[in-house]
Structures are given as C-alpha cells and as structure tokens.
Design an enzyme around this catalytic site. Sequence first.
Site, mmCIF file in Angstrom:
data_model
loop_
_atom_site.group_PDB
_atom_site.id
_atom_site.type_symbol
_atom_site.label_atom_id
_atom_site.label_comp_id
_atom_site.label_asym_id
_atom_site.label_seq_id
_atom_site.Cartn_x
_atom_site.Cartn_y
_atom_site.Cartn_z
ATOM 1 N N HIS A 222 -13.984 -4.276 -0.428
ATOM 2 C CA HIS A 222 -13.701 -4.201 -1.755
ATOM 3 C C HIS A 222 -14.371 -4.909 -2.638
ATOM 4 O O HIS A 222 -14.559 -6.212 -2.479
ATOM 5 C CB HIS A 222 -12.336 -4.119 -2.130
ATOM 6 C CG HIS A 222 -11.838 -4.461 -3.519
ATOM 7 N ND1 HIS A 222 -12.224 -3.258 -4.404
ATOM 8 C CD2 HIS A 222 -11.232 -5.312 -4.063
ATOM 9 C CE1 HIS A 222 -11.951 -3.861 -5.426
ATOM 10 N NE2 HIS A 222 -11.393 -4.822 -5.413
ATOM 11 N N ASN B 121 -16.022 -4.786 -10.679
ATOM 12 C CA ASN B 121 -14.884 -4.329 -9.725
ATOM 13 C C ASN B 121 -14.113 -2.893 -10.118
ATOM 14 O O ASN B 121 -13.513 -2.967 -11.118
ATOM 15 C CB ASN B 121 -13.602 -5.500 -9.578
ATOM 16 C CG ASN B 121 -12.516 -5.026 -8.967
ATOM 17 O OD1 ASN B 121 -12.250 -3.802 -8.472
ATOM 18 N ND2 ASN B 121 -11.780 -6.029 -8.830
ATOM 19 N N CYS C 248 -6.308 -1.978 -4.920
ATOM 20 C CA CYS C 248 -7.733 -2.060 -4.754
ATOM 21 C C CYS C 248 -7.835 -1.706 -3.189
ATOM 22 O O CYS C 248 -8.918 -1.845 -2.358
ATOM 23 C CB CYS C 248 -8.249 -3.568 -4.747
ATOM 24 S SG CYS C 248 -8.416 -3.903 -6.700
#
Length: 325
Positions: free
Chosen positions: A250, A280, A109
């Site tokens: 993020h 996500n 990520c």
Amino acid sequence: MAMTGCGSAAPAVSLSNEELSQVVETSDEWIASRTGIRSRRLASANESLVGFATEAAREAIAMANLDPTDIDLILLATSTPEDLFGTACQIQAQLGATRAVAFDLTAACSGFVFGLVTAAQFIRTGVYKNVVLIGADVLSRWVDWEDRRTCVLFGDGAGAVVLQPDDRDRLLGFALRSDGTQNSYLNLAYRAEHVALTDKVAIGRGTFAPITMNGQEVYRFAARRVPEIIEKALFHAELTANDVDWLLLHQANQRILDAVAQRLKIPPEKVISNLAEFGNTSAASIPLALDAEVRQGRMKSGDIVASAGFGAGLSWGAAIFEWGC
Ligand code: ACO
C-alpha cells in the site's frame, strides 16, 4: 485462481507540492523528504468515484478478454462511497455487467488485499468464475485542507483486477489481521449532534468528520506489522523473501516502503512505488501501481508479488500471488 486483467483510472488534474504550499504552510522539500510524494491527482466536482472505478474495471475486463456480461461478481473496496448504501451497484450498471452481483467492502487502505482474499474464496468454492475487484478512493473529499499534517498525504484514483479460476491457484498465501483497540490512530469517524425529535426521543444526526491521524503511531505500526504479516503470508506460500520478484505495498509513504523492504532484505529495484505521482490513494494504491507495472511491461506473467495493505481499523494483511496465467 489467477489474475488475468488489470486497469486503472485517476483524476485529470494533479496538484504539486509547490502548488499545495499555497494552500497550507508546507514545502516540496518537507513533503518529498518525509513521504516521497511530489504531487497527487485530485478529483473535481464533475468527476466521481463511480467514474474512476468503472473506467478501471472496463480496462481490466478488456485485458482479460471478457465482456461485462461475463462478470459474476463485482467487489468494490472503498472507504469513500458515493452512497452509504453501497456504490458497487452503480458501477455494475455503468459497466452493463447485468449478470453480476455487486457490493462494497470497507477496510480502508487494506481494502484491496482484504478484497483479493474475499474474492478468492468465491472462486475457490466454485461459486463464481469471473470476478472484478476494484480498489477506489476519493479521500480529497474527506481531508481537512487546513491540516498540513494530513492533507499533503492523500490523492484520488482507482485500480481494478479480474480474477478467474485456473488449473493452479496463484494466490499462494495470505494473512489478515485487525486490531480495533488502536482504532483512534486513524479515523474518518461519524460525529453526531443531539437532535430532539420529541420530549422523550432524540437522535444523533451529523456527518463524517475529516480524517484524523497520529502519524508517528501509524508509522510505528506499519514498520512493525507489515514485515511480520508478509513473512506470515510467505510462510503459508512456502516461500521466502528471496523468491519475491516484486514488493507491492500500500502506497502510504516512501519511508514505510523502504523500512519494510529493508527488514525483509528485498532490494530497492524490486520495490514498486508510485507515491511521487499519486500520493496515498488508499484502497486504490495497490491496483493502480500494479497496472502501471504490467502495462509498462515490467511485471511479467509468472512474477511473484508480495503485496500488503495496512491502515485504518487498524487493519493489515498480506497476499502473495503470481501475476498472470
Ligand atoms: N509541512 C511542513 N511541516 C509540517 C507538515 C507539513 N506538511 N506536517 C507537519 N509539519 C511539522 C509539524 O507541525 C511539526 O512541527 P513542530 O515540531 O514545530 O510541531 C513537525 O513538522 C514534525 O511533525 P510530525 O507530525 O512529528 O512529523 P513526522 O516527522 O512524524 O512526519 C508523517 C509526519 C510524514 C505523516 C509521518 O508521521 C509518517 O510518515 N507517518 C506515517 C503515516 C502515514 O503514512 N499515513 C498515511 C495514511 S495511513 C495509511 O495509509 C496507512
């Protein structure tokens, strides 16, 4: 260095929390209140990481008024390659970016922020002029769809930016960190089985296991380390949190976004979030969210963006940049 174009792409089909509660025992209330996620886009068997990444890159190249043949470097940040030897070359071929060198970069990520800093080095040294940086992931292929603690969190997609030299370097400051001692908190690890080739020689043959995560430890890590690294990057940029127009983290979890913003005293209207729609999307989350802000006219040329990636490795990093040129 300046960011002169952006683009994004995502699967056609979305799965709502309500629909997900037919797959695992969960509820819209549980997921939305703890994460801010209401649905996620999921790639079908006919869709591909290469397809999403290529579409996002094509849009970014068009916004920068370039032709694919102008591109010198394609950097693909992903943890879900369609070929372990690297996926970036397939994107190069699909784009027709015949002059470009292309390779993958893996930092989970944090991939987009690590990629941004990497790309900037090539531009700063004058080696390459037109760089496409793509963040793309299809984590739905690696999630355990029986594990409600993880499968509710992730979605698929891609985002891309074009980076070019400029009179003024608009990557104003950055800081990157890794801590492998905490690697076990978040894994998509190779699991091997012992396969005897001869009496003396055995190899380990296997596959990558589904994602495992210690959610509470990851939360603690992010809430502590992300504000810290953004402050470090702001210090390098000779700026403070007051100078920031947009906080672009993020997109892991709305609670993490809120906690980081609160710690930095950045008001909610400056915090970019696409979690409700996309969940996500790992390396894709920052450029996917950036593209929506730019295309909907909210983010303007000259706006100062504090971005940070964080996740498996563990790895984390922040980049302060000025959008546009
Ligand atoms: N639906 C319903 N109940 C659930 C679900 C679900 N989807 N998932 C877990 N539960 C239950 C658990 O079984 C547990 O029940 P129990 O007490 O009876 O055992 C209870 O809810 C609490 O479980 P926890 O795992 O302690 O839940 P927590 O409050 O920590 O929230 C969450 C989980 C949202 C993942 C949180 O830990 C978090 O936000 N962590 C950050 C991690 C993160 O964002 N990771 C993203 C990937 S990493 C990255 O991108 C950086």
